[in-house]
Design an enzyme around this catalytic site. Structure first.
Site, PDB file in Angstrom:
ATOM      1  N   HIS A   1      44.401  40.234  31.776  1.00  0.00           N
ATOM      2  CA  HIS A   1      44.898  40.079  30.265  1.00  0.00           C
ATOM      3  C   HIS A   1      45.197  41.382  30.357  1.00  0.00           C
ATOM      4  CE1 HIS A   1      45.466  36.349  28.051  1.00  0.00           C
ATOM      5  NE2 HIS A   1      44.675  35.567  28.771  1.00  0.00           N
TER       6      HIS A   1
ATOM      7  N   HIS B   1      50.120  35.271  29.287  1.00  0.00           N
ATOM      8  CA  HIS B   1      51.105  35.250  28.605  1.00  0.00           C
ATOM      9  C   HIS B   1      51.865  34.608  29.808  1.00  0.00           C
ATOM     10  CE1 HIS B   1      49.326  37.305  25.998  1.00  0.00           C
ATOM     11  NE2 HIS B   1      48.255  38.176  26.880  1.00  0.00           N
TER      12      HIS B   1
ATOM     13  N   GLU C   1      39.991  41.077  30.048  1.00  0.00           N
ATOM     14  CA  GLU C   1      40.981  42.318  29.785  1.00  0.00           C
ATOM     15  C   GLU C   1      40.670  43.502  30.466  1.00  0.00           C
ATOM     16  OE1 GLU C   1      43.115  42.377  27.298  1.00  0.00           O
ATOM     17  OE2 GLU C   1      42.630  40.357  25.910  1.00  0.00           O
TER      18      GLU C   1
ATOM     19  N   GLU D   1      52.165  42.955  30.105  1.00  0.00           N
ATOM     20  CA  GLU D   1      51.116  42.480  30.309  1.00  0.00           C
ATOM     21  C   GLU D   1      51.077  41.669  30.739  1.00  0.00           C
ATOM     22  OE1 GLU D   1      49.129  41.112  26.867  1.00  0.00           O
ATOM     23  OE2 GLU D   1      47.786  40.230  27.980  1.00  0.00           O
TER      24      GLU D   1
HETATM   25 ZN    ZN Z   1      46.493  39.126  26.836  1.00  0.00          ZN
END
Ligand code: ZN
Length: 278
Positions: A164, A72, A242, A109
């Site tokens: 992430h 992101h 993640e 995030e």
């Molecule tokens: Zn993400």
């Protein structure tokens, strides 16, 4: 800056949380050096530097190229038109990028991935690697997922990792690694290597952070997907991680703790190094 003996640096590398603020400020390079050199710092220090400069030892990751993709971007929310533009990821069309999730208290995030990516870059550089990030700030927009893959390809990365934090239901917790599947596409030749990279990072992250395997995705924290542009378009070994569920209260507290983020970065570096040296 205080100079710590090598034994102290090694201890910091092993137990980052015990090193407090010093670990946050210097832990990256210190931990990297401690692992990289195995403690010959004292011998180097004894050499008369003015007359005979010490030979530079090869660090363990010298010659290796690592591309880190901080997921992101902090400015994505400002430009929905650019971010929502559909791009071809071979198995489908997807938005160019997304805003990502955040903890309930608003730690994003994008900020998390930016912070951990920079910590990781510092450690890997200290171990001799050439490191490139896919974005150079956390207040911009994008790049698109297609571009994030292209940066790793262009750099001919030996390994690429996209970082992430997940935004799942609050009761879910644990981390997982995402690896590519064969899609009759450019990623196919690196699917096997990506799987090996994923397992090495899974093992090191589990050991280094103590975080459990995901309770809600994959098996033993391993998940294989063919819908992510960042993986489908990669021609170099690449994975996503993640790091946990940012919507879970206990994990959110860890994400928001700089010392824990340093621990995550060190664990990721160890996993990458294990892959790159095997
Ligand atoms: Zn993400």
């Amino acid at each position: 800056m205080r100079v710590f003996p090598a034994s102290v640096l090694a201890a910091c590398g092993l137990i980052v949380s015990a090193c407090g603020g010093a670990a946050t400020a210097t832990g990256g390079s210190a931990a990297g050096q401690a692992v990289a050199n195995g403690g010959p710092a004292a011998a180097k220090a004894a050499a008369p530097a003015a007359t005979t400069p010490p030979m530079k030892e090869a660090e363990p990751l010298t010659g290796k190229v690592v591309v880190i993709d901080p997921g992101h971007n902090g400015g994505n929310y400002r430009d929905p038109q650019a971010i929502n533009r559909k791009v071809n990821v071979l198995t489908q069309w997807k938005p160019c990028d997304t805003t990502g999730t955040s903890t309930n208290s608003g730690y994003s995030e994008a900020a998390f991935s930016w912070d951990v990516s920079n910590r990781l870059a510092k450690i890997l550089k200290a171990r001799g690697a050439t490191v490139k990030l896919t974005r150079n700030s956390n207040d911009g927009v994008g790049p698109c997922i297609t571009q994030r893959a292209a940066i790793g390809n262009k750099a001919k990365a030996d390994a690429a990792i996209s970082i992430h934090g997940d935004g799942a239901a609050p009761a879910n917790h644990g981390f997982h690694v995402i690896m590519p599947k064969k899609i009759n596409g450019p990623v196919d030749p690196v699917v096997a290597k990506s799987s090996r990279l994923g397992i090495d990072v899974r093992d090191a992250f589990h050991k280094g952070t103590g975080l459990p395997y995901s309770t809600y995705i994959g098996r033993d924290a391993l998940n294989y997907r063919n819908d992510l542009g960042g993986l489908n378009l990669s021609t170099v070994p690449k994975i996503f991680i993640e790091c946990g569920n940012m919507r879970n209260a206990a994990e959110a507290a860890k994400f928001q703790d700089p010392r824990f983020r340093q621990r995550m970065a060190l664990a990721l570096a160890n996993g990458l190094q294990h892959y790159l040296q095997s």
